[in-house]
Structure formats: C-alpha cells, structure tokens
Design an enzyme around this catalytic site. Structure first.
Site, PDB file in Angstrom:
ATOM      1  N   VAL A 171      -1.635 -14.414  31.136  1.00  0.00           N
ATOM      2  CA  VAL A 171      -0.728 -15.340  30.273  1.00  0.00           C
ATOM      3  C   VAL A 171       0.840 -15.075  30.209  1.00  0.00           C
ATOM      4  O   VAL A 171       1.878 -15.665  30.015  1.00  0.00           O
ATOM      5  CB  VAL A 171      -0.994 -15.187  28.493  1.00  0.00           C
ATOM      6  CG1 VAL A 171       0.104 -16.145  28.050  1.00  0.00           C
ATOM      7  CG2 VAL A 171      -2.689 -15.471  28.479  1.00  0.00           C
ATOM      8  N   CYS A 227       0.877  -1.272  -0.329  1.00  0.00           N
ATOM      9  CA  CYS A 227       0.127   0.025  -0.083  1.00  0.00           C
ATOM     10  C   CYS A 227       0.841   1.427   0.250  1.00  0.00           C
ATOM     11  O   CYS A 227       1.272   1.617  -1.323  1.00  0.00           O
ATOM     12  CB  CYS A 227      -1.323   0.490   0.753  1.00  0.00           C
ATOM     13  SG  CYS A 227      -2.598   1.007   0.927  1.00  0.00           S
ATOM     14  N   GLU A 243      -2.094  -9.210   4.454  1.00  0.00           N
ATOM     15  CA  GLU A 243      -1.799  -9.579   5.989  1.00  0.00           C
ATOM     16  C   GLU A 243      -3.516  -9.494   6.427  1.00  0.00           C
ATOM     17  O   GLU A 243      -3.716 -10.328   7.960  1.00  0.00           O
ATOM     18  CB  GLU A 243      -0.909  -8.539   6.785  1.00  0.00           C
ATOM     19  CG  GLU A 243      -1.962  -6.628   6.962  1.00  0.00           C
ATOM     20  CD  GLU A 243      -1.632  -5.887   6.535  1.00  0.00           C
ATOM     21  OE1 GLU A 243      -1.764  -4.805   5.888  1.00  0.00           O
ATOM     22  OE2 GLU A 243      -1.725  -6.274   4.916  1.00  0.00           O
ATOM     23  N   SER A 281       1.217 -11.642  37.188  1.00  0.00           N
ATOM     24  CA  SER A 281      -0.080 -11.469  37.512  1.00  0.00           C
ATOM     25  C   SER A 281      -1.339 -12.202  37.144  1.00  0.00           C
ATOM     26  O   SER A 281      -2.689 -12.346  37.689  1.00  0.00           O
ATOM     27  CB  SER A 281      -0.259 -10.544  36.547  1.00  0.00           C
ATOM     28  OG  SER A 281      -0.451 -11.197  34.951  1.00  0.00           O
ATOM     29  N   GLY A 282      -0.842 -13.957  36.990  1.00  0.00           N
ATOM     30  CA  GLY A 282      -2.463 -14.752  36.679  1.00  0.00           C
ATOM     31  C   GLY A 282      -2.417 -14.913  34.829  1.00  0.00           C
ATOM     32  O   GLY A 282      -3.298 -15.800  35.078  1.00  0.00           O
ATOM     33  N   HIS A 333      -4.046  -5.056   1.060  1.00  0.00           N
ATOM     34  CA  HIS A 333      -3.958  -5.673   2.494  1.00  0.00           C
ATOM     35  C   HIS A 333      -3.502  -6.863   2.050  1.00  0.00           C
ATOM     36  O   HIS A 333      -4.219  -7.449   2.354  1.00  0.00           O
ATOM     37  CB  HIS A 333      -4.026  -5.044   3.553  1.00  0.00           C
ATOM     38  CG  HIS A 333      -4.201  -3.186   3.452  1.00  0.00           C
ATOM     39  ND1 HIS A 333      -2.652  -3.220   4.716  1.00  0.00           N
ATOM     40  CD2 HIS A 333      -4.247  -2.117   2.815  1.00  0.00           C
ATOM     41  CE1 HIS A 333      -2.931  -1.546   3.965  1.00  0.00           C
ATOM     42  NE2 HIS A 333      -3.736  -1.216   3.578  1.00  0.00           N
TER      43      HIS A 333
END
Length: 485
Positions: free
Chosen positions: A200, A55, A145, A197-198, A143
């Site tokens: 991921v 683009c 992607e 933090s719990g 685009h």
C-alpha cells in the site's frame, strides 16, 4: 477527525506558535513518582493553549501543580462507568451522565490542586476527570482513544473541535491536493526514482508522485525471488493499468546465490537488503539525471526513528531502502511521512487505487526469506509459494481475508514422518499464521472454524509434494511476534 496533528516525545518538541490550536499529553507506562518519569516543561503550554492530559498526562498535571498522586488501593484496569459531576464542563458536552470508559492505571490522583475542580468520577476513582479553573486545561484518568470507551470519540471531538476550534478540513482529498502542489514546487522538472514493493505505502507514494511529475517518475520493482506465487507478474500488470512507468527486474537468482548457507534471521535480512540496494542501484543508473529517491515512509516510521530516551531507536533492517540515498548521492522525497497506515489507505482510495492493492495484508520486506526458517533455497521457496497460495486463496474464497490483519505460511526446518498410500514419507512441516490487529503492535490469533483448517491442511498436503504436515499457530503478540523470524 480530519484534523492535522503531530506527535513528539516529551523532551523533543518544537517551540509552539499560532498555528498550534491545542496540545494533548498522552498516557505512559511510567508513574509520576518514578525518578526517571518523563517530566516535560509545560510552562510555554499550560494556560496558553488548550491542554488535555490523558491518564499519565492527567496525573502529571496534578502532580506538578501541587496535587498528590499515590498508588491505587484498587488497581483499575478495564471497563468502568464514568459519572459526569460537572455538566457545564465543555469536555463532556453531549455525553451521557453515565458512560462506559476504559481504565488502565496503577496510580490514582488522591488530591487535586486548589485551583482544579473534579468534573467526573467512577465508583472507585473520585478524580476521574478534572478542569483547571479559568483555563482550558483538562485531565481525564481514562483512555478515550480506545474502542471500549464508547463515547471517547465524542469527548475527543469536544476537545479538538469544540475547545481548540480546529476545523475538520484535513481530508484525504485536501491532503492529495496540497501534496501534489508541494511536490511540484519541490521537485520542479527533476527526475525521481522509486522502489515499488507491491504494498500500500509504496503504491500510494508512487501515484502521488506520478500525479505531480508524470513521466519524470520511474518506478523499479525488483523480484528478489521471495515474493508470493505469481506476484511479480500480477503486481507489474496492476501498476501498468495505473499508468505508472515501471521497470520490472528479475534478480531472484542473485538473491538465492547470496543466501546460500545463511541461516541467521538478521544475517538473511542484511543479505536481502544489500542485494536489493545493489540491484536497484544498477537499474537506477540506467536512467539519466536522477536527483531524488522516492520512499513510502509513513508517520510511524518517522516516530520510531526518534527515541524518547537516548539515541535514535534502531528500525528493523528492512524498513524502506536504507543506504540507497548515500550510495547514489540522491535527495530523499517522502510524500506520505505525515500519514498513519489507515490514512494512507484512505488517500489511496481517494486516488482510485484498486482494492487488491489497498486491502493487501502487510508483507515483510524480506518476503518469504523470513518465512523459511533456516537456509533459503529456490526449492523451499517454490514449496512455500504453493502452500501460501492455497492458504491465501482459501481465505479470499471464504470471505475471511478481510477479517484478518496478516496471514502467511511458515516453512519449518523440521521434517516429519507421514503415510501416503502404502508408503512412508519424510517431508516438511508448515505452520499457518493468521492474526487480528489494528496496528500490528499487538495481535491475537484468529479462531478459524475447524472445517476451514481441515480443508486447507488437506489441500496443502495433497497438492504440494514435499509437505506432509500442517499446524496452526495459536500464539498472541505479545509474547510471540507475528512473524517467526
């Protein structure tokens, strides 16, 4: 595609060497005719490395080499069909002669330089794609992607694997193996402390460090009183099953005391961040000879910290644990700083993390502190925890949890009149929020079946004393944000 890549701003990239196999120029909201348009110096790239302009990147290649870019007579946005006009072009190898692509541009390439050839067109855009003669330099006006470009992944693979010659060996397994070797070499016998933090990111970072240095890693999980219902206990248990050395600290009262009277969202964030640092610092100092602070920083955090224009961009004040390394005089180790969120999940899966952690919705660093609009109190937190638990449990029971990017309940600083039995009530209103997204940058509200909303509303009002009205937020991002504060 399991190929290692790095992203740089146009005006802030390193000198390229033989380890670089190819370069992609991204799209941009600018017009190449704009006086302030990004104009990277491509003299060390074009003709020396395979180059793909997407683009704006394609328009830039044409504009800076003698072509002409003008405003489109028809602004092309959305689906289009690309017709391949040069079947010998390696970029289009194996693609259909007519393929659906996604366009998004206000300018168009009206004239290409003399040493360029058109390789694909659409009904409205003659220069849909081009190649520079005798060079591995390509430009595409669409685009590839995005999801709507149906053969976009194939085109990108043609460039990355076929033209650049990259091998697809950068897998989660290879990343883990390489990371553990680097961590062992970097850290030696040093001790590392990491705040969990719990979520991921911090969980995957912890497991990687644990595999590399074992008992020399100590994790600290702070209960700031703003976690979901039973989350402190549940997360601690799940970490212990993973063999991590975790210290759990209940500091909720300190956070409640310091948040008293604070209503401004950013002020609340700062109080929560400051208190976390203070609590973490006290606990970390109980561990002797710690030299490193582990963080779950991921690649988007790194990119955000480098502004394309001007000084570094300001990252939201709850990103990671800003201020800790300086305060504690520690070096920082960030095992995930080269990964995107989806890659972190793949690495976590390879490491054997439980699905409950891997599939967990994003949860804001300040927790329920920014889902309680206005002043935060222990009583309001209890109300919100109960309502949130009913909502999240309902999502899981109906199989909706996995379809949603992020969900939560917001306690509003509004009380409304209700009738329960023969009595009038004057109680709180909560708003349910649920959005779909791929990266959190844009998001759309989830169209729940009415029966689900009716059930959740009924359960919250009947079971949570203090709430008598439930509303559903049907705002998209943009213009709204996912969180209310």
């Amino acid at each position: 595609m399991n190929v290692y890549c790095e992203i740089y701003p146009y005006n802030h990239y390193p000198e390229l060497d033989s380890s670089v196999k190819g370069v992609i120029l991204s799209g941009s909201p600018f017009s190449v005719r704009d006086p302030k348009a990004p104009m990277p110096d491509l003299s060390g790239i074009k003709g020396k490395y395979p180059l793909l302009g997407i683009c704006y990147g394609a328009q830039l290649l044409s504009h800076t080499n003698g072509g002409e870019v003008l405003p489109s007579k028809i602004r092309e946005y959305g689906r289009a069909t690309i017709e391949v006009v040069d079947s010998t072009c390696k970029l289009f190898a194996g693609l259909s002669d007519h393929s659906q692509v996604w366009m998004s541009h206000g300018d168009t390439i009206s004239k290409i330089p003399s040493n360029f050839k058109i390789t694909a067109s659409t009904a409205d855009v003659k220069v849909g794609a081009f190649q520079v003669l005798n060079e591995k330099t390509y430009g595409i006006q669409f685009h590839p992607e995005v999801y709507h470009s149906t053969e976009g992944a194939k085109l990108l693979k043609n460039f990355v694997v076929g033209i650049c010659g990259c091998d697809q060996s950068w897998t989660p397994a290879s990343f883990i193996e390489e990371s553990i070797a680097i961590l062992r070499k970097t850290l030696g016998n040093d001790k590392v402390v990491l705040g969990l933090s719990g979520g991921v990111d911090s969980s995957v970072a912890a497991i990687l460090l644990h595999k590399a240095i074992g008992k020399n890693l100590t994790c600290i999980f702070v209960d700031n009183g703003l976690l979901r219902k039973n989350e402190f206990h549940d997360v601690l248990e799940s970490y212990k099953h993973l063999g991590l050395n975790v210290i759990g600290v209940d500091a909720s009262q300190k956070f409640y005391d310091d948040l008293k009277g604070v209503t401004d969202p950013e002020a609340k964030r700062k109080v929560i961040g400051r208190d976390f640092i203070e609590v973490f610092d006290v606990e970390a100092k109980k561990i002797s000879e710690v030299k490193w602070l582990g963080q779950g920083t991921i690649y988007p955090d790194v990119i955000e910290s480098i502004s394309v224009k001007g000084p570094s961009a300001t990252i939201k004040s709850h990103h990671n644990v800003g201020g800790l390394p300086e305060k504690m005089n520690l070096k920082v180790i960030e095992p995930l700083k080269l990964l995107f969120k989806d890659e972190v999940r793949l690495v976590g899966k390879e490491l054997g993390l439980p699905a409950a952690i891997l599939g967990r919705h994003p949860f804001p660093g300040p927790g329920l502190g920014i889902r309680i609009l206005g002043e935060v109190t222990a009583e309001k937190v209890k109300l919100l925890q109960e309502a949130d638990s009913i909502y999240v449990q309902g999502l899981k029971e109906t199989g909706l949890y996995e379809k949603i990017w992020q969900a939560g309940v917001i306690l509003l600083p509004v009380q409304s009149v209700g009738v329960m039995g023969d009595e009038r009530t004057y109680e709180f209103v909560v708003a349910l929020r649920a959005v779909t997204s791929t990266d959190g940058m844009t998001a759309d509200w989830y169209p729940f079946p009415h029966e689900f909303l009716a059930r959740i509303s009924n359960e919250i009002i009947n079971r949570v004393k203090g709430i008598n009205r439930v509303v559903y937020d049907v705002s998209s991002k943009p213009p709204a944000t996912i969180e209310w504060e």
